[in-house]
Design an enzyme around this catalytic site. Sequence first.
Site, PDB file in Angstrom:
ATOM      1  NE  ARG A 118       4.675 -13.903 -53.903  1.00  0.00           N
ATOM      2  CZ  ARG A 118       5.688 -14.138 -53.080  1.00  0.00           C
ATOM      3  NH1 ARG A 118       6.872 -13.569 -53.247  1.00  0.00           N
ATOM      4  NH2 ARG A 118       5.527 -14.949 -52.052  1.00  0.00           N
ATOM      5  CB  THR A 401      13.463 -10.215 -50.399  1.00  0.00           C
ATOM      6  OG1 THR A 401      12.863 -11.494 -50.275  1.00  0.00           O
ATOM      7  CG2 THR A 401      12.506  -9.197 -50.926  1.00  0.00           C
ATOM      8  CB  THR A 419      12.037 -11.822 -53.386  1.00  0.00           C
ATOM      9  OG1 THR A 419      12.760 -12.773 -52.634  1.00  0.00           O
ATOM     10  CG2 THR A 419      10.667 -12.379 -53.706  1.00  0.00           C
ATOM     11  CB  SER A 473       6.217 -11.163 -45.555  1.00  0.00           C
ATOM     12  OG  SER A 473       5.679 -12.318 -44.980  1.00  0.00           O
ATOM     13  N   GLY A 493      13.726  -9.822 -46.022  1.00  0.00           N
ATOM     14  CA  GLY A 493      13.744 -10.477 -44.708  1.00  0.00           C
ATOM     15  C   GLY A 493      12.630 -11.479 -44.477  1.00  0.00           C
ATOM     16  N   GLY A 494      11.963 -11.967 -45.557  1.00  0.00           N
ATOM     17  CA  GLY A 494      10.918 -12.981 -45.376  1.00  0.00           C
ATOM     18  C   GLY A 494       9.847 -12.480 -44.425  1.00  0.00           C
TER      19      GLY A 494
HETATM   20  N1  GLY Z   1       9.636 -14.717 -50.431  1.00  0.00           N
HETATM   21  C1  GLY Z   1       9.382 -13.972 -49.268  1.00  0.00           C
HETATM   22  C2  GLY Z   1       8.090 -13.255 -49.328  1.00  0.00           C
HETATM   23  O1  GLY Z   1       7.608 -12.960 -50.411  1.00  0.00           O
HETATM   24  O2  GLY Z   1       7.530 -12.970 -48.304  1.00  0.00           O
END
Ligand code: GLY
Length: 591
Positions: A118, A401, A419, A473, A493-494
């Site tokens: 991340r 993503t 993403t 998420s 999909g966030g």
């Molecule tokens: N950027 C969307 C997530 O990581 O949940």
Amino acid sequence: MIKVNAIRLGVLGLVGSIGLLFSLSVLANSASPNSANQAAVAMPDGYSAHVAKQVLLQGGNAVDAAVAAGFVLAVTYPEAGNLGGGGFMTLFTPTLSNAKNHTPQTSETLPVHFLDYREKAPKAAFRDLYLDQSKNVIPYRSLVGYQASGVPGTVMGLWQAHQRFGSLPWKQLLQPAIELAEQGFTVSKELEGTAQWYQNWIANKSSTPLNFSDYFGDLKTGETFKQPLLAKTLTRIANQGVDDFYQGTTAKQLVEHMQKHDGLITLADMHAYEAKWRVPVVGQWQNRTVVSAPPPSSGGVAIVQLLKMKQQLQSQFDQALIKAQKEGVPEQAMKAHFYAELEKRVYADRAHFLGDPDFVTVPVNELISDDYLTKRSQSVLMDEISDSETMRHGKIETPETTHFSIMDANGNAVSNTYTLNMPFGSGVVIPEAGFLMNNEMDDFSTKPGVANVFGVVGGKANEVAPEKRMLSSMSPTIVLKDNVVEMVVGTPGGSTIITSVFQTIVNVVDEGMSAQQAVDAPRVHHQLLPKDQIAYNPELPAETKTALELMGYNLKKNNYMGDVQLILNQAELSAASDVRGRGVSEVFSVP
Ligand code: GLY
């Protein structure tokens, strides 16, 4: 041998003769992956599917295929595949050698692993970064432009996965992506559409000029799109590995562009970036082991919570359903309400407890424990909506993503979601390096209680801090049955990622659907806020909508709700790409 399964398959010419993309149906032999030496890929586009398959046919393992596909998507899926972003990888490696330098972070009994690559907040970030002097959120600052980006993690993530488990040479795995960037690929109508939409959306949202349109403004369906600058960057990464991206030419190009504008990322940030092997979330459910993403993702905790609470309440729901059906309420409406009740509780927990585990203590084991969830699910109402205003987190005692799923013929599996956050990220391209930067900083809670672009809120656990990772998420998930892979699943999909993965697993296990049915089925989504809103995709039958409206829900059709990529290993091996996207999946034999 058990009989056949029709699978949508996109076939590409060899990467050396790129440009021909067509679809056909194949009849794939079906048997257990080990007995028939079968492997499977479920990928978000045809280019990545082709390359992942070729790597497996050349003797590479699931991680090799994931590395090659990860770089290909950085070329052919620029709205999400990324060098300038980050992500998560969940792995199951029963037969992979695990010899190379790493900190052991594996679950004690199972060869399951999780790699956190991340993005991290730059060192110059601080809690009120996105607030003005009156402590109000500055619109779009965390989403568009130079201050929206975290320090990218993808190159480090793919490198570390390869260092630990890869078997084919790194350079060889980057070659398909380099060729696709040099020689070009055919623009799909989805890519053209998203790029046009994004160009309009970012207009006038940044105080500094953006260069997105210079690079992606002229994409036309059916035309060949070449990216020579990106090809050079990929060639440097192929030759020099992570050193180029985090310390060398690419790092300098990135930082120079950031510093020329009002960006925060410095060379010190790039040098300091590290990906982390973490212990995945592991939950027992219906004689299965669900392996998914731990913090800084909220996905694994949320999915295990949803699955377990659903199971605990199943007989109560079945009784409520019989009663409701007698009164003419459709089953689909009852299910949407039941899921919304579970999701209210899960998203309230998410907002309160979840954040970067390097900065806050997240009680993962408590949150997924049977005892906690039994108490949490007691207040679920089968025939009316629980009050959103008073919905709080539980008490602990003590859309862009992209996702791909790969399983090799030895039963090793990779579930990878990565993403830029929104499609095309911050709208900033690193000029000489030819790649887009993420706008992941918006996944922090910019101010307590103020929703991000996905409408989810957070508090202290997810406030901005230097070098912290923003809550996600993303939920790359592997479901094991009898210690063998049953499902490899995930989606973009966030905030809807969690509920899409949950529903896909339930569609297979509880509803008995095939892989393709499970990913294509209608999905519903509730996330505590907006109050009593259920989003859905595709269109729901009129009677379902009426019943939900009568219960008091407001309904919203989402144009976008994920792009699930599922590999399913039951009596036969099958793979499916969501009808909602441009994905391609295939099951094939490895000689
Ligand atoms: N950027 C969307 C997530 O990581 O949940």
